[in-house]
Design an enzyme around this catalytic site. Structure first.
Site, short mmCIF file in Angstrom:
data_model
loop_
_atom_site.label_atom_id
_atom_site.label_comp_id
_atom_site.label_asym_id
_atom_site.label_seq_id
_atom_site.Cartn_x
_atom_site.Cartn_y
_atom_site.Cartn_z
N LYS A 49 67.54 27.28 74.10
CA LYS A 49 67.14 28.52 73.42
C LYS A 49 65.93 28.28 72.51
CE LYS A 49 71.82 30.36 73.70
NZ LYS A 49 73.13 30.47 73.07
N GLN A 109 75.97 29.34 67.18
CA GLN A 109 76.47 28.94 68.49
C GLN A 109 78.00 28.82 68.47
OE1 GLN A 109 74.52 28.55 71.37
NE2 GLN A 109 76.49 28.36 72.41
N ASP A 156 72.81 38.17 69.06
CA ASP A 156 73.84 38.06 70.10
C ASP A 156 74.50 39.42 70.36
OD1 ASP A 156 74.02 35.63 71.36
OD2 ASP A 156 75.24 34.71 69.78
#
Ligand code: NAD
Length: 301
Positions: A53, A97, A120
């Protein structure tokens, strides 16, 4: 007849190129989109994902900051770091994460992220806004990537019967909410099948668009697919392959070889939905930077 293979790799590249151009424009106006990734512990899969990412973000000119924390970091310390990122004007996207270690309450951490920086799309405020059809919100990267794939391959869902297999909070449910939104990229008739659905084939055979997100290799076979359907395989599974160097192969939830003879279009695994997820994370970050500094949001897609 063999189906058209939808290359997520190629579409994701196209999106990254578009974003690179937008970021260049924003930078020339003095605004640099910023993404912060927070990684707790040393889970190898998580390290790999966060690394990918950050690399992808840097490649298109996004300022990326990776915060590595030890496995035993106290929950309060992690919450303090999230608060700091919420208040940081250089950061427009925050990604913590998952999974987090057991001593940390994942929900509490996700709730602490400013919904405006929740790239997200997991914050309940964004989930709620999506479920009432709002368009000015961050939506989860994987299902949003599926919508982009459909739109960019001439398979707009409007008026189609879309069947989703899987009802998770990160794929199945937001996928349904996106497909139900009003507009050319929504307006579908949506059915969801899941682990308690009897005779799943009877449902999946009705699909004009079939989206599978379960995590069981080869779950969907050719006899479960209507001829001419568009099949999107979200699943990622490792299967033993002693003949390969690594000893395993990565496959989806769909029996690709069989289904490609029935479908009109199909995504491969790997090279399908996977690359789209990262591209959409970058898009959410750039969109967020545009929203947080609206006078600098030129050339929005
Ligand atoms: P999950 O485990 O949270 O949910 C799986 C869903 O499948 C559940 O809703 C369950 O009801 C359903 N299910 C289980 N067994 C079933 C069966 N026999 N028949 C029908 N439905 C059944 O998983 P998830 O997080 O939604 O991920 C699903 C798959 O997608 C996994 O393989 C995951 O690795 C993959 N994934 C890929 C990406 C990507 O970027 N390509 C992103 C997220 C998830």
């Amino acid at each position: 007849m063999s189906a058209e293979i939808i290359s997520g790799t190629a579409i994701a590249k196209e999106i990254r190129e578009e974003l690179k151009y937008r970021v260049l424009e924003m930078r020339s106006d003095g605004a640099v989109p910023g993404l912060a990734t927070v990684l707790v512990g040393a889970n190898p899969a998580s390290q790999l994902y966060v690394g990918m990412k950050n690399k992808a973000a840097k490649e298109i000119g996004i300022h990326s900051r990776q915060i590595d924390l030890p496995q035993d970091v106290p929950e309060e310390e992690l919450l303090g770091i999230v608060e700091g990122l919420n208040a940081d004007p250089e950061i427009h996207g925050i990604l913590v994460q998952l999974p987090l270690p057991d001593h940390i309450d994942e929900d509490r951490v996700l709730l602490a992220i400013d919904p405006a920086k929740d790239v997200d799309g997991f914050h309940p405020r964004n989930v709620g806004a999506l479920s009432i059809g709002r368009r000015d919100v961050m939506t989860p990267c994987t299902p949003t990537g599926v919508i982009e794939m459909l739109m960019r391959t001439g398979n707009a869902p409007r008026g189609k019967h879309a069947v989703i297999v899987g009802r998770s909070n990160i794929v199945g449910k937001p996928m349904a909410a996106l497909l139900l939104r009003k507009g050319e990229d929504g307006d579908a008739t949506v059915s969801i099948a899941h682990s308690r659905t009897p005779d799943m084939g009877a449902i999946t055979r009705q699909a004009d668009i079939l989206i599978v997100a379960v995590g069981i290799a080869g779950l969907v076979t050719a006899d479960m697919v209507k001829p001419g359907a568009v099949v999107i395989d979200v699943g990622i599974n490792r299967v033993d392959a002693p003949d390969t160097e690594r000893g395993y192969r990565v496959v989806g939830d769909v029996d690709f070889e069989g289904v490609k003879e029935v479908a009109s279009a199909i995504t491969p695994v790997p090279g399908g939905v996977g690359p789209m997820t990262i591209a959409l994370l970058l898009k959410n970050t750039v969109d967020s930077a545009g929203r947080l500094a609206p006078d600098r949001n030129r050339g929005a897609m």
